[in-house]
Design an enzyme around this catalytic site. Structure first.
Site, PDB file in Angstrom:
ATOM      1  N   HIS A  39      -7.008  -5.669   2.112  1.00 20.97           N
ATOM      2  CA  HIS A  39      -5.621  -5.358   2.950  1.00 20.97           C
ATOM      3  C   HIS A  39      -5.341  -6.470   3.815  1.00 20.97           C
ATOM      4  O   HIS A  39      -6.139  -7.025   4.806  1.00 20.97           O
ATOM      5  CB  HIS A  39      -6.291  -3.953   3.719  1.00 20.97           C
ATOM      6  N   HIS A  62     -10.841  -5.211  -3.219  1.00 16.13           N
ATOM      7  CA  HIS A  62      -9.549  -5.502  -2.919  1.00 16.13           C
ATOM      8  C   HIS A  62      -9.462  -5.862  -1.444  1.00 16.13           C
ATOM      9  O   HIS A  62     -10.399  -5.415  -0.824  1.00 16.13           O
ATOM     10  CB  HIS A  62      -8.501  -4.446  -3.306  1.00 16.13           C
ATOM     11  N   ASP A 110       0.836  -1.326   0.126  1.00  8.59           N
ATOM     12  CA  ASP A 110       0.137   0.077   0.178  1.00  8.59           C
ATOM     13  C   ASP A 110       0.910   1.287   0.062  1.00  8.59           C
ATOM     14  O   ASP A 110       1.892   1.378   0.673  1.00  8.59           O
ATOM     15  CB  ASP A 110      -1.046  -0.109   1.298  1.00  8.59           C
ATOM     16  N   GLY A 169     -15.628   2.694   4.151  1.00  8.03           N
ATOM     17  CA  GLY A 169     -14.370   3.372   4.088  1.00  8.03           C
ATOM     18  C   GLY A 169     -13.309   3.086   2.800  1.00  8.03           C
ATOM     19  O   GLY A 169     -12.298   3.413   2.472  1.00  8.03           O
TER      20      GLY A 169
HETATM   21  P1  AMP Z   1      -9.620   1.400   0.006  1.00  4.12           P
HETATM   22  O1  AMP Z   1      -9.550   2.705   0.834  1.00  4.12           O
HETATM   23  O2  AMP Z   1      -9.904   0.218   0.937  1.00  4.12           O
HETATM   24  O3  AMP Z   1     -10.460   1.331  -1.109  1.00  4.12           O
HETATM   25  O4  AMP Z   1      -8.067   1.117  -0.251  1.00  4.12           O
HETATM   26  C1  AMP Z   1      -7.279   1.757  -1.134  1.00  4.12           C
HETATM   27  C2  AMP Z   1      -6.006   1.758  -0.757  1.00  4.12           C
HETATM   28  O5  AMP Z   1      -5.124   1.676  -1.792  1.00  4.12           O
HETATM   29  C3  AMP Z   1      -5.756   2.851   0.238  1.00  4.12           C
HETATM   30  O6  AMP Z   1      -4.896   2.139   1.198  1.00  4.12           O
HETATM   31  C4  AMP Z   1      -4.309   3.542  -0.646  1.00  4.12           C
HETATM   32  O7  AMP Z   1      -3.455   4.130   0.198  1.00  4.12           O
HETATM   33  C5  AMP Z   1      -4.006   2.318  -1.690  1.00  4.12           C
HETATM   34  N1  AMP Z   1      -3.398   3.003  -2.930  1.00  4.12           N
HETATM   35  C6  AMP Z   1      -4.046   4.089  -3.600  1.00  4.12           C
HETATM   36  N2  AMP Z   1      -3.225   4.055  -4.733  1.00  4.12           N
HETATM   37  C7  AMP Z   1      -2.275   3.167  -4.795  1.00  4.12           C
HETATM   38  C8  AMP Z   1      -1.026   2.899  -5.706  1.00  4.12           C
HETATM   39  N3  AMP Z   1      -0.862   3.553  -6.501  1.00  4.12           N
HETATM   40  N4  AMP Z   1      -0.181   2.045  -5.187  1.00  4.12           N
HETATM   41  C9  AMP Z   1      -0.428   1.516  -3.903  1.00  4.12           C
HETATM   42  N5  AMP Z   1      -1.638   1.622  -3.141  1.00  4.12           N
HETATM   43  C10 AMP Z   1      -2.238   2.523  -3.402  1.00  4.12           C
END
Ligand code: AMP
Ligand code: ZN
Length: 114
Positions: free
Chosen positions: A102, A100, A31, A93
């Site tokens: 985490h 996806h 992330d 959130g």
């Molecule tokens: P969510 O809020 O559950 O949709 O998670 C999206 C996640 O993607 C967040 O924790 C961001 O920090 C992460 N994120 C966004 N863009 C990127 C990227 N280019 N590479 C890696 N992580 C990313």
């Protein structure tokens, strides 16, 4: 493939050096804004956007769980446990609307989550 989706774009970059896992259906990256010492995203290559989930996607969801559990074993930081989170929809959130999960570890997590 959704041309406006960042995860769809990363999915098709074959040589992306930041992929820590990749197979036919799923890839995994760190992330960009880590919330724990280890913070990994496990992402289906297919653009699945809740609530539009189909029974044919069952394999992908089961597969992601197995990948997450296997990956957790590889990190010393997760020896005492870890957390798998799937944020779904605005109230959940979610910020990137391509489903996806985490995988977080390396610190103590509280319950209930904020
Ligand atoms: P969510 O809020 O559950 O949709 O998670 C999206 C996640 O993607 C967040 O924790 C961001 O920090 C992460 N994120 C966004 N863009 C990127 C990227 N280019 N590479 C890696 N992580 C990313
Ligand atoms: Zn997508």
């Amino acid at each position: 493939m959704n041309k406006n989706c960042i995860f769809c774009k990363i999915a098709i970059i074959k040589a992306a050096s930041n992929k820590i896992y990749e197979d036919e259906n799923v890839f995994s990256i760190r992330d960009i804004n880590p919330q724990a010492p280890v913070h990994i995203l496990i992402i289906p290559k297919k653009h699945i956007s809740w609530p539009n989930v189909n029974p044919e996607d069952e394999y992908i969801f089961g597969h992601i769980q197995i990948i997450a559990l296997k990956m957790a074993k590889q990190f010393y930081e997760m020896k005492n446990g870890f957390r798998i989170i799937g944020n779904c929809g605005v109230d959940g959130g979610q910020t990137i609307f391509h489903i996806h999960y985490h995988l977080l570890g390396g610190r103590l997590f509280t319950w209930p989550p904020g």
